[in-house]
Design a protein around this motif. Sequence first.
Motif, short mmCIF file in Angstrom:
data_model
loop_
_atom_site.label_atom_id
_atom_site.label_comp_id
_atom_site.label_asym_id
_atom_site.label_seq_id
_atom_site.Cartn_x
_atom_site.Cartn_y
_atom_site.Cartn_z
N PHE A 272 14.37 -17.27 25.57
CA PHE A 272 13.90 -15.93 25.89
C PHE A 272 15.10 -15.02 26.11
O PHE A 272 15.95 -15.29 26.96
N ASP A 273 15.16 -13.93 25.37
CA ASP A 273 16.28 -12.99 25.40
C ASP A 273 15.88 -11.80 26.28
O ASP A 273 15.13 -10.92 25.87
N VAL A 274 16.39 -11.78 27.52
CA VAL A 274 15.95 -10.75 28.47
C VAL A 274 16.46 -9.36 28.08
O VAL A 274 15.81 -8.36 28.40
N ILE A 275 17.60 -9.28 27.42
CA ILE A 275 18.12 -7.96 27.04
C ILE A 275 17.22 -7.33 25.97
O ILE A 275 16.87 -6.14 26.06
N THR A 276 16.82 -8.13 24.99
CA THR A 276 15.89 -7.62 23.99
C THR A 276 14.53 -7.30 24.62
O THR A 276 13.90 -6.28 24.30
N ALA A 277 14.08 -8.16 25.53
CA ALA A 277 12.81 -7.92 26.21
C ALA A 277 12.85 -6.59 26.96
O ALA A 277 11.89 -5.79 26.91
N ASN A 278 13.95 -6.33 27.66
CA ASN A 278 14.06 -5.06 28.39
C ASN A 278 14.06 -3.87 27.44
O ASN A 278 13.54 -2.80 27.78
N HIS A 279 14.61 -4.04 26.25
CA HIS A 279 14.58 -2.96 25.27
C HIS A 279 13.12 -2.57 24.96
O HIS A 279 12.78 -1.37 24.96
N TYR A 280 12.27 -3.56 24.73
CA TYR A 280 10.87 -3.25 24.41
C TYR A 280 10.12 -2.70 25.63
O TYR A 280 9.29 -1.78 25.49
N LEU A 281 10.40 -3.24 26.80
CA LEU A 281 9.76 -2.71 28.01
C LEU A 281 10.22 -1.28 28.29
O LEU A 281 9.42 -0.42 28.68
N ASN A 282 11.51 -1.02 28.07
CA ASN A 282 12.03 0.34 28.25
C ASN A 282 11.34 1.32 27.32
O ASN A 282 10.99 2.45 27.71
N GLN A 283 11.17 0.92 26.07
CA GLN A 283 10.52 1.80 25.10
C GLN A 283 9.07 2.07 25.48
O GLN A 283 8.60 3.22 25.40
N ALA A 284 8.36 1.03 25.89
CA ALA A 284 6.96 1.21 26.29
C ALA A 284 6.87 2.14 27.50
O ALA A 284 5.97 2.98 27.59
N TRP A 285 7.80 1.98 28.44
CA TRP A 285 7.83 2.87 29.61
C TRP A 285 8.08 4.31 29.17
O TRP A 285 7.39 5.24 29.62
N LEU A 286 9.06 4.52 28.28
CA LEU A 286 9.40 5.87 27.83
C LEU A 286 8.20 6.54 27.16
O LEU A 286 7.99 7.75 27.29
N GLN A 287 7.40 5.75 26.46
CA GLN A 287 6.23 6.25 25.76
C GLN A 287 5.02 6.40 26.68
O GLN A 287 3.95 6.82 26.23
N GLY A 288 5.18 6.07 27.96
CA GLY A 288 4.10 6.22 28.92
C GLY A 288 2.97 5.23 28.72
O GLY A 288 1.81 5.53 29.05
N ARG A 289 3.29 4.03 28.26
CA ARG A 289 2.24 3.07 27.91
C ARG A 289 1.84 2.16 29.06
O ARG A 289 0.91 1.37 28.91
N PHE A 290 2.52 2.24 30.19
CA PHE A 290 2.06 1.49 31.37
C PHE A 290 2.48 2.21 32.63
O PHE A 290 3.42 3.01 32.64
N ASP A 291 1.76 1.92 33.70
CA ASP A 291 1.98 2.53 35.00
C ASP A 291 3.01 1.71 35.77
O ASP A 291 2.79 0.51 36.00
N VAL A 292 4.12 2.32 36.16
CA VAL A 292 5.16 1.55 36.85
C VAL A 292 4.72 1.07 38.23
O VAL A 292 5.36 0.19 38.81
N MET A 293 3.63 1.62 38.76
CA MET A 293 3.13 1.16 40.06
C MET A 293 2.01 0.14 39.90
O MET A 293 1.36 -0.23 40.88
N GLN A 294 1.81 -0.35 38.69
CA GLN A 294 0.79 -1.38 38.46
C GLN A 294 1.10 -2.59 39.34
O GLN A 294 2.22 -3.12 39.34
N GLY A 295 0.11 -3.01 40.13
CA GLY A 295 0.28 -4.16 41.00
C GLY A 295 0.95 -3.87 42.33
O GLY A 295 1.00 -4.75 43.19
N TYR A 296 1.51 -2.68 42.52
CA TYR A 296 2.23 -2.33 43.74
C TYR A 296 1.36 -2.55 44.97
O TYR A 296 0.15 -2.25 44.93
N PRO A 297 1.89 -3.08 46.06
CA PRO A 297 3.31 -3.34 46.33
C PRO A 297 3.84 -4.65 45.78
O PRO A 297 5.01 -4.96 45.97
#
Length: 341
Positions: A272-297
């Motif tokens: 599992f390549d965490v740097i590549t994984a973060n790239h896809y998560l970063n892109q999804a975040w930038l596109q507003g595709r998930f709520d960063v407070m999901q599951g909070y706290p």
Amino acid sequence: MSTAVSILVKSFNRPYYLDRCLRSIYEQVTGNFTITVLDDGTPPAYLAEITRRYPQVHIVRSDLYDAKVAQLEAHAAGGPKFSLRLIPTQLWIAGVEAATPIFCLLEDDIWMTHPVNLTELADYMQARQVVMTKFYWGGNMNTFKADMGVRSNGLQEYSLTLPAGPGWWLRALLLNRFKLHSVLHRLGLAKEGIYFQLPFYGLYSVASAAFRKDYWLNLWSAGQKQADEVHQLARALRWTRQHLARFAKSEVELTQTSFTSSATNMFKDVDFDVITANHYLNQAWLQGRFDVMQGYPRDFDPAALKFVFDDANDPRCTYANWLRWIERFKQVYASMGVIVD
């Protein structure tokens, strides 16, 4: 005039967590405070979005910012692997030098979970000569070897119970000078590595704490380029033997951190390549595709982010292998007594 407190946030290539961190600060923290992000390589498009969402937050970039961004983008595109793993010590030191006498230190994957008034906390620390107040201890007080003392303002002071021996001897063991620790470990007279070091973490915290500035600055050398916290532990031990230094913790944990993500940590036995994984998560975040407070706290539910990996369809970071990586990552911390669920 109320005491001001600087909040410093170390950041590296996980804007989706940085967003959660900042939002939690504005939801939970009161008092007179400012926020400065000390960034070491989050690509510009993501920092621009952070600035759009939090225009009052000041962002400072490290000297190696451009080089690290270039390496991260090349890695995610299938080019050379990211290798520029030097820590931005000078960025951190400059940030602390510019901070208030009492400052709060967080990282991008740490978020506030309970209310705290930082002005009141800073006033208490100054009045009592407390040099560090911990906000987080892994959920398990059994790993926190200390004699508990004064309680006040939601804080509790403590005196650490450390291994026996003079300071010079304990520092030599921590730093493994002359292979002392290695020899004692082979003889069964000292615990292995991090397990020997754990009791000393009552004198130091990587983040999730409020520090007195002069104390933190004495723990760091501008020449340190690699993450090797035994140097901070040894310096903290020396300080406490030479100065009046009180330590405290919040009565409840004020922060939590992630065990489902890392900036660069990988395991040879998990594909599992965490740097590549973060790239896809970063892109999804930038596109507003998930709520960063999901599951909070609590942390993100991996199932809620499965779509990111399914849509990416990249063999370097499949959802199934992410789950394996999470379990492996949690095992590391659970072995040290940290509650990871």
